[in-house]
Write a protein that holds these residues in place. Structure first.
Motif, PDB file in Angstrom:
ATOM      1  N   LEU A 159      34.882 -14.610 -40.961  1.00  0.00           N
ATOM      2  CA  LEU A 159      34.997 -13.502 -41.902  1.00  0.00           C
ATOM      3  C   LEU A 159      34.782 -12.132 -41.256  1.00  0.00           C
ATOM      4  O   LEU A 159      35.577 -11.216 -41.484  1.00  0.00           O
ATOM      5  CB  LEU A 159      34.001 -13.718 -43.050  1.00  0.00           C
ATOM      6  N   PRO A 160      33.737 -11.933 -40.435  1.00  0.00           N
ATOM      7  CA  PRO A 160      33.502 -10.589 -39.873  1.00  0.00           C
ATOM      8  C   PRO A 160      34.681 -10.063 -39.067  1.00  0.00           C
ATOM      9  O   PRO A 160      35.094  -8.906 -39.238  1.00  0.00           O
ATOM     10  CB  PRO A 160      32.263 -10.792 -38.992  1.00  0.00           C
ATOM     11  N   ALA A 161      35.228 -10.891 -38.182  1.00  0.00           N
ATOM     12  CA  ALA A 161      36.332 -10.437 -37.331  1.00  0.00           C
ATOM     13  C   ALA A 161      37.552 -10.058 -38.157  1.00  0.00           C
ATOM     14  O   ALA A 161      38.218  -9.050 -37.890  1.00  0.00           O
ATOM     15  CB  ALA A 161      36.702 -11.530 -36.330  1.00  0.00           C
ATOM     16  N   ASN A 162      37.846 -10.843 -39.167  1.00  0.00           N
ATOM     17  CA  ASN A 162      39.041 -10.581 -39.965  1.00  0.00           C
ATOM     18  C   ASN A 162      38.859  -9.415 -40.929  1.00  0.00           C
ATOM     19  O   ASN A 162      39.829  -8.718 -41.246  1.00  0.00           O
ATOM     20  CB  ASN A 162      39.440 -11.853 -40.720  1.00  0.00           C
ATOM     21  N   ILE A 163      37.638  -9.178 -41.377  1.00  0.00           N
ATOM     22  CA  ILE A 163      37.378  -7.990 -42.196  1.00  0.00           C
ATOM     23  C   ILE A 163      37.573  -6.736 -41.345  1.00  0.00           C
ATOM     24  O   ILE A 163      38.204  -5.759 -41.771  1.00  0.00           O
ATOM     25  CB  ILE A 163      35.950  -8.029 -42.777  1.00  0.00           C
ATOM     26  N   ILE A 164      37.035  -6.764 -40.125  1.00  0.00           N
ATOM     27  CA  ILE A 164      37.214  -5.632 -39.209  1.00  0.00           C
ATOM     28  C   ILE A 164      38.697  -5.402 -38.948  1.00  0.00           C
ATOM     29  O   ILE A 164      39.178  -4.268 -38.932  1.00  0.00           O
ATOM     30  CB  ILE A 164      36.464  -5.888 -37.884  1.00  0.00           C
ATOM     31  N   GLN A 165      39.430  -6.488 -38.758  1.00  0.00           N
ATOM     32  CA  GLN A 165      40.859  -6.393 -38.494  1.00  0.00           C
ATOM     33  C   GLN A 165      41.610  -5.801 -39.683  1.00  0.00           C
ATOM     34  O   GLN A 165      42.554  -5.028 -39.518  1.00  0.00           O
ATOM     35  CB  GLN A 165      41.408  -7.790 -38.189  1.00  0.00           C
ATOM     36  N   SER A 166      41.160  -6.133 -40.881  1.00  0.00           N
ATOM     37  CA  SER A 166      41.883  -5.721 -42.083  1.00  0.00           C
ATOM     38  C   SER A 166      41.664  -4.253 -42.436  1.00  0.00           C
ATOM     39  O   SER A 166      42.593  -3.562 -42.843  1.00  0.00           O
ATOM     40  CB  SER A 166      41.458  -6.594 -43.274  1.00  0.00           C
ATOM     41  N   VAL A 167      40.435  -3.771 -42.304  1.00  0.00           N
ATOM     42  CA  VAL A 167      40.123  -2.412 -42.777  1.00  0.00           C
ATOM     43  C   VAL A 167      39.767  -1.464 -41.635  1.00  0.00           C
ATOM     44  O   VAL A 167      39.385  -0.323 -41.875  1.00  0.00           O
ATOM     45  CB  VAL A 167      38.963  -2.445 -43.805  1.00  0.00           C
ATOM     46  N   GLY A 168      39.926  -1.920 -40.397  1.00  0.00           N
ATOM     47  CA  GLY A 168      39.487  -1.122 -39.253  1.00  0.00           C
ATOM     48  C   GLY A 168      40.321   0.102 -38.956  1.00  0.00           C
ATOM     49  O   GLY A 168      39.983   0.874 -38.055  1.00  0.00           O
TER      50      GLY A 168
ATOM     51  N   ILE B 213      34.419  -5.244 -30.759  1.00  0.00           N
ATOM     52  CA  ILE B 213      33.534  -6.190 -31.451  1.00  0.00           C
ATOM     53  C   ILE B 213      34.355  -7.222 -32.212  1.00  0.00           C
ATOM     54  O   ILE B 213      34.080  -8.430 -32.164  1.00  0.00           O
ATOM     55  CB  ILE B 213      32.592  -5.435 -32.409  1.00  0.00           C
ATOM     56  N   GLY B 214      35.393  -6.744 -32.920  1.00  0.00           N
ATOM     57  CA  GLY B 214      36.255  -7.668 -33.654  1.00  0.00           C
ATOM     58  C   GLY B 214      36.950  -8.652 -32.734  1.00  0.00           C
ATOM     59  O   GLY B 214      37.101  -9.832 -33.070  1.00  0.00           O
ATOM     60  N   GLY B 215      37.373  -8.176 -31.560  1.00  0.00           N
ATOM     61  CA  GLY B 215      38.030  -9.057 -30.601  1.00  0.00           C
ATOM     62  C   GLY B 215      37.099 -10.140 -30.087  1.00  0.00           C
ATOM     63  O   GLY B 215      37.479 -11.313 -29.988  1.00  0.00           O
ATOM     64  N   ILE B 216      35.867  -9.749 -29.774  1.00  0.00           N
ATOM     65  CA  ILE B 216      34.883 -10.729 -29.290  1.00  0.00           C
ATOM     66  C   ILE B 216      34.585 -11.769 -30.368  1.00  0.00           C
ATOM     67  O   ILE B 216      34.580 -12.980 -30.110  1.00  0.00           O
ATOM     68  CB  ILE B 216      33.588 -10.013 -28.854  1.00  0.00           C
ATOM     69  N   LEU B 217      34.340 -11.288 -31.583  1.00  0.00           N
ATOM     70  CA  LEU B 217      34.053 -12.205 -32.688  1.00  0.00           C
ATOM     71  C   LEU B 217      35.252 -13.096 -32.989  1.00  0.00           C
ATOM     72  O   LEU B 217      35.106 -14.290 -33.277  1.00  0.00           O
ATOM     73  CB  LEU B 217      33.665 -11.415 -33.939  1.00  0.00           C
ATOM     74  N   GLY B 218      36.454 -12.507 -32.922  1.00  0.00           N
ATOM     75  CA  GLY B 218      37.660 -13.259 -33.244  1.00  0.00           C
ATOM     76  C   GLY B 218      37.987 -14.331 -32.224  1.00  0.00           C
ATOM     77  O   GLY B 218      38.480 -15.410 -32.578  1.00  0.00           O
ATOM     78  N   ILE B 219      37.731 -14.053 -30.956  1.00  0.00           N
ATOM     79  CA  ILE B 219      37.962 -15.064 -29.925  1.00  0.00           C
ATOM     80  C   ILE B 219      36.981 -16.228 -30.106  1.00  0.00           C
ATOM     81  O   ILE B 219      37.336 -17.395 -29.938  1.00  0.00           O
ATOM     82  CB  ILE B 219      37.819 -14.438 -28.523  1.00  0.00           C
ATOM     83  N   HIS B 220      35.760 -15.885 -30.474  1.00  0.00           N
ATOM     84  CA  HIS B 220      34.742 -16.924 -30.692  1.00  0.00           C
ATOM     85  C   HIS B 220      35.034 -17.737 -31.951  1.00  0.00           C
ATOM     86  O   HIS B 220      34.876 -18.963 -31.961  1.00  0.00           O
ATOM     87  CB  HIS B 220      33.363 -16.273 -30.801  1.00  0.00           C
ATOM     88  N   ASP B 221      35.472 -17.052 -33.015  1.00  0.00           N
ATOM     89  CA  ASP B 221      35.742 -17.731 -34.290  1.00  0.00           C
ATOM     90  C   ASP B 221      36.934 -17.049 -34.961  1.00  0.00           C
ATOM     91  O   ASP B 221      36.757 -16.119 -35.751  1.00  0.00           O
ATOM     92  CB  ASP B 221      34.504 -17.666 -35.189  1.00  0.00           C
ATOM     93  N   PRO B 222      38.157 -17.496 -34.647  1.00  0.00           N
ATOM     94  CA  PRO B 222      39.363 -16.830 -35.155  1.00  0.00           C
ATOM     95  C   PRO B 222      39.447 -16.744 -36.673  1.00  0.00           C
ATOM     96  O   PRO B 222      40.056 -15.817 -37.206  1.00  0.00           O
ATOM     97  CB  PRO B 222      40.501 -17.696 -34.598  1.00  0.00           C
ATOM     98  N   GLN B 223      38.860 -17.683 -37.376  1.00  0.00           N
ATOM     99  CA  GLN B 223      38.913 -17.676 -38.837  1.00  0.00           C
ATOM    100  C   GLN B 223      37.654 -17.084 -39.461  1.00  0.00           C
ATOM    101  O   GLN B 223      37.485 -17.121 -40.677  1.00  0.00           O
ATOM    102  CB  GLN B 223      39.112 -19.110 -39.362  1.00  0.00           C
TER     103      GLN B 223
END
Length: 244
Positions: free
Chosen positions: A58-67, A46-56
């Motif tokens: 908040l959801p993708a980077n929060i997942i990346q940080s505490v996942g 999920i984080g990868g999909i969100l991050g590719i769509h919007d690298p900056q």
């Protein structure tokens, strides 16, 4: 584009079916490690999909940080499964107490980390936001350090029943958990240093690609792959338990 999201997505899309297979092979006797590893893979997808769509975003980077949280919980479960197979009749209360304590500690750590980091990333930090984030990160490190001790103690303890049908399989699970914990340690220590120092070059969002790949992506991926491989190796362990 944030270069860490595409490989994240690819790796965990490939890993997810294998984790599902291991989950089905181990069934309820190994519910905890493979449930949490499945959750970790899903979060990374999920984080990868969100991050590719919007690298900056908040959801993708929060997942990346505490996942990393479900990965540590999965390793806690892997140690528990290994202990049960090595000695089915000893230390069950202690084992479940450790599982309960670790889960509670990680829940508190996750709540503190998300609350503190969310306020900061949104640009509306409260006076205690950074303190909460740091406290959550330190608690994650404490949980990881305890799991390293617990896995070693479980491996070196002389209380295992060497004649038990699942003894060797349980030992393999414990060994796999310990190796995976070493990889996770790189990620956990990096996260703690990054949050506590607030250095931009170490940031999971703004840091260099090399930092994020070496200190975030690779340790997590290697830990998840190690767990999956040991799960595949012990896929018939449940049959030995049923046969006994």
């Amino acid at each position: 584009m944030n270069g860490i999201f595409p490989p994240d997505l690819v790796v965990y899309l490939l890993l997810a079916p294998l984790v599902t297979y291991v989950f089905l092979a181990h069934r309820w006797s190994g519910f905890l490690p493979w449930y949490y590893l499945s959750a970790f893979c899903l979060a990374r997808i999920i984080g990868g999909i969100l991050g590719i769509h919007d690298p900056q975003g908040l959801p993708a980077n929060i997942i990346q940080s505490v996942g990393v949280t479900p990965l540590i919980l999965g390793l806690d479960g892997l140690v528990h499964e290994g202990r049960v197979y090595r000695n089915p009749f000893h230390g069950r209360i202690l084992g479940w107490s450790v599982v309960t304590g670790t889960t509670s500690l990680m829940a508190i750590a996750l709540a503190l980390s998300i609350t503190g980091s969310l306020n900061i990333f949104e640009g509306h930090p409260k006076p205690d936001s950074l303190t909460q984030w740091k406290a959550g990160t330190v608690l994650i490190a404490v949980a990881w350090a305890f799991q390293v001790f617990w896995s070693l103690f479980s491996l070196l303890s002389g209380k295992g029943m060497k004649g038990a049908p699942g003894y060797h399989g349980g030992t393999a699970l414990l060994q796999g958990a310990f190796v995976a914990l070493l990889f996770v340690g790189v990620r956990v220590i990096y996260g703690m240093v990054s949050v506590c120092t607030q250095r931009r070059d170490l940031s999971p969002i703004y840091g260099s690609i090399s930092v994020r790949v070496i200190l975030m992506f690779l340790p997590e991926a290697l830990a998840a792959i190690t767990m999956t491989l040991v799960g595949i190796r012990t896929r018939h362990l449940r049959q030995t338990k049923l046969a006994s």
